[in-house]
Design a protein around this motif. Structure first.
Motif, short mmCIF file in Angstrom:
data_model
loop_
_atom_site.label_atom_id
_atom_site.label_comp_id
_atom_site.label_asym_id
_atom_site.label_seq_id
_atom_site.Cartn_x
_atom_site.Cartn_y
_atom_site.Cartn_z
N ALA A 1 0.85 -1.19 0.00
CA ALA A 1 0.00 0.00 0.00
C ALA A 1 0.88 1.24 0.00
O ALA A 1 1.99 1.24 0.53
CB ALA A 1 -0.91 0.01 1.22
N LEU A 2 0.36 2.30 -0.61
CA LEU A 2 1.01 3.61 -0.67
C LEU A 2 -0.03 4.67 -0.33
O LEU A 2 -1.21 4.48 -0.56
CB LEU A 2 1.54 3.88 -2.08
CG LEU A 2 2.71 3.07 -2.58
CD1 LEU A 2 2.85 3.24 -4.08
CD2 LEU A 2 3.98 3.52 -1.89
N GLY A 3 0.43 5.80 0.16
CA GLY A 3 -0.47 6.93 0.38
C GLY A 3 -0.78 7.20 1.83
O GLY A 3 -0.08 6.74 2.74
N LYS A 4 -1.88 7.95 2.03
CA LYS A 4 -2.23 8.45 3.35
C LYS A 4 -2.42 7.37 4.40
O LYS A 4 -1.93 7.48 5.50
CB LYS A 4 -3.53 9.26 3.27
CG LYS A 4 -3.38 10.60 2.63
CD LYS A 4 -4.71 11.32 2.63
CE LYS A 4 -4.59 12.59 1.85
NZ LYS A 4 -5.86 13.27 1.70
N VAL A 5 -3.16 6.34 4.07
CA VAL A 5 -3.50 5.33 5.08
C VAL A 5 -2.69 4.05 4.88
O VAL A 5 -3.15 2.96 5.18
CB VAL A 5 -5.02 5.04 5.08
CG1 VAL A 5 -5.78 6.25 5.56
CG2 VAL A 5 -5.49 4.61 3.72
N ARG A 6 -1.47 4.18 4.39
CA ARG A 6 -0.62 3.02 4.13
C ARG A 6 -0.44 2.16 5.37
O ARG A 6 -0.61 0.95 5.33
CB ARG A 6 0.73 3.48 3.61
CG ARG A 6 1.70 2.35 3.44
CD ARG A 6 3.06 2.82 3.01
NE ARG A 6 3.92 1.66 2.81
CZ ARG A 6 5.21 1.69 2.89
NH1 ARG A 6 5.82 2.81 3.14
NH2 ARG A 6 5.91 0.60 2.71
N TYR A 7 -0.08 2.77 6.47
CA TYR A 7 0.21 2.01 7.68
C TYR A 7 -1.04 1.36 8.25
O TYR A 7 -0.98 0.26 8.79
CB TYR A 7 0.92 2.89 8.71
CG TYR A 7 2.25 3.38 8.20
CD1 TYR A 7 3.31 2.49 8.05
CD2 TYR A 7 2.44 4.69 7.79
CE1 TYR A 7 4.53 2.90 7.54
CE2 TYR A 7 3.66 5.12 7.29
CZ TYR A 7 4.70 4.21 7.17
OH TYR A 7 5.89 4.62 6.66
N LEU A 8 -2.18 2.01 8.12
CA LEU A 8 -3.44 1.42 8.57
C LEU A 8 -3.78 0.21 7.70
O LEU A 8 -4.17 -0.83 8.21
CB LEU A 8 -4.56 2.47 8.49
CG LEU A 8 -5.95 1.98 8.85
CD1 LEU A 8 -6.00 1.57 10.31
CD2 LEU A 8 -6.98 3.04 8.57
N MET A 9 -3.60 0.34 6.40
CA MET A 9 -3.90 -0.77 5.49
C MET A 9 -2.98 -1.95 5.77
O MET A 9 -3.41 -3.10 5.78
CB MET A 9 -3.72 -0.33 4.03
CG MET A 9 -4.56 0.83 3.62
SD MET A 9 -6.23 0.39 3.29
CE MET A 9 -6.15 0.02 1.58
N LEU A 10 -1.71 -1.67 5.99
CA LEU A 10 -0.75 -2.75 6.23
C LEU A 10 -0.94 -3.41 7.59
O LEU A 10 -0.69 -4.59 7.75
CB LEU A 10 0.67 -2.24 6.09
CG LEU A 10 1.06 -1.78 4.68
CD1 LEU A 10 2.47 -1.23 4.67
CD2 LEU A 10 0.92 -2.92 3.69
#
Length: 194
Positions: free
Chosen positions: A178-187
């Protein structure tokens, strides 16, 4: 009085790079490359792109950010085809992404003309990453403010691959990226949901 005022006004108006952000090849005293960090920030502050490698293929998705109500629907695409079995999703600055998309398409075409077969996803991602990295090495250029997720299928080995290219030119193979604003939430929630 003017000479006393000038140094304090300069020191308070300088950026956080303090002159070390004028070139991507200039390291700060603590070993940071501010131009590359600014490119990473451009990706972090833009819409989200996600890629997942499944058993029978890869799925790419992007967040459609409406920049203006006057923008024509479908004119700001973040998913692109690079070849018959290759695609790319990006997050970051669209003009930089267009440059990377063109490079990816030319790599696909060049490989097929040279070797007579389709380019493996690993080779395509590596060549695109080298191109991105090249822009971090020369003072007359600036790093790309874009991150990319490249998905591909190799008809010879019958395998799917998913790679993420960061603005500094680093690329890795992933099961999910994932890339972008919510990358860490997605991961953070992806492993529990897969």
């Amino acid at each position: 009085p003017i000479l006393e005022f000038l140094p304090t006004s300069i020191s308070t108006t300088m950026s956080s790079g303090a002159g070390y952000d004028l070139s991507p090849t200039t390291f700060s005293p603590d070993g940071r490359l501010f131009q590359v960090e600014y490119a990473h920030k451009a990706v972090e502050n833009s819409g989200t792109a996600i890629g997942i490698r499944c058993v029978d293929g890869c799925v790419l998705g992007v967040e459609k950010v409406l920049l203006s109500p006057l923008l024509k629907a479908g004119s700001n695409k973040q998913l692109h085809t690079l070849g018959p079995h290759h695609g790319m999703a990006f997050s970051g600055w669209a003009p930089d992404a267009r440059q990377l998309i063109d490079r990816g398409r030319s790599e696909v075409q060049s490989y097929e003309e040279t070797y007579g077969s389709e380019i493996p996803a690993e080779v395509l991602a590596e060549r695109m990453a080298q191109y991105v990295h090249y822009f971090t090495l020369h003072g007359a250029l600036r790093p790309f403010g874009v991150g990319a997720i490249v998905a591909g299928y190799d008809p010879e080995t019958k395998k799917h691959a998913l790679h993420m290219i960061e603005p500094n030119g680093v690329q890795y193979r992933y099961f999910g990226a994932a890339l972008g604003k919510v990358r860490y939430l997605m991961l953070s929630c992806a492993p529990s949901r897969l």
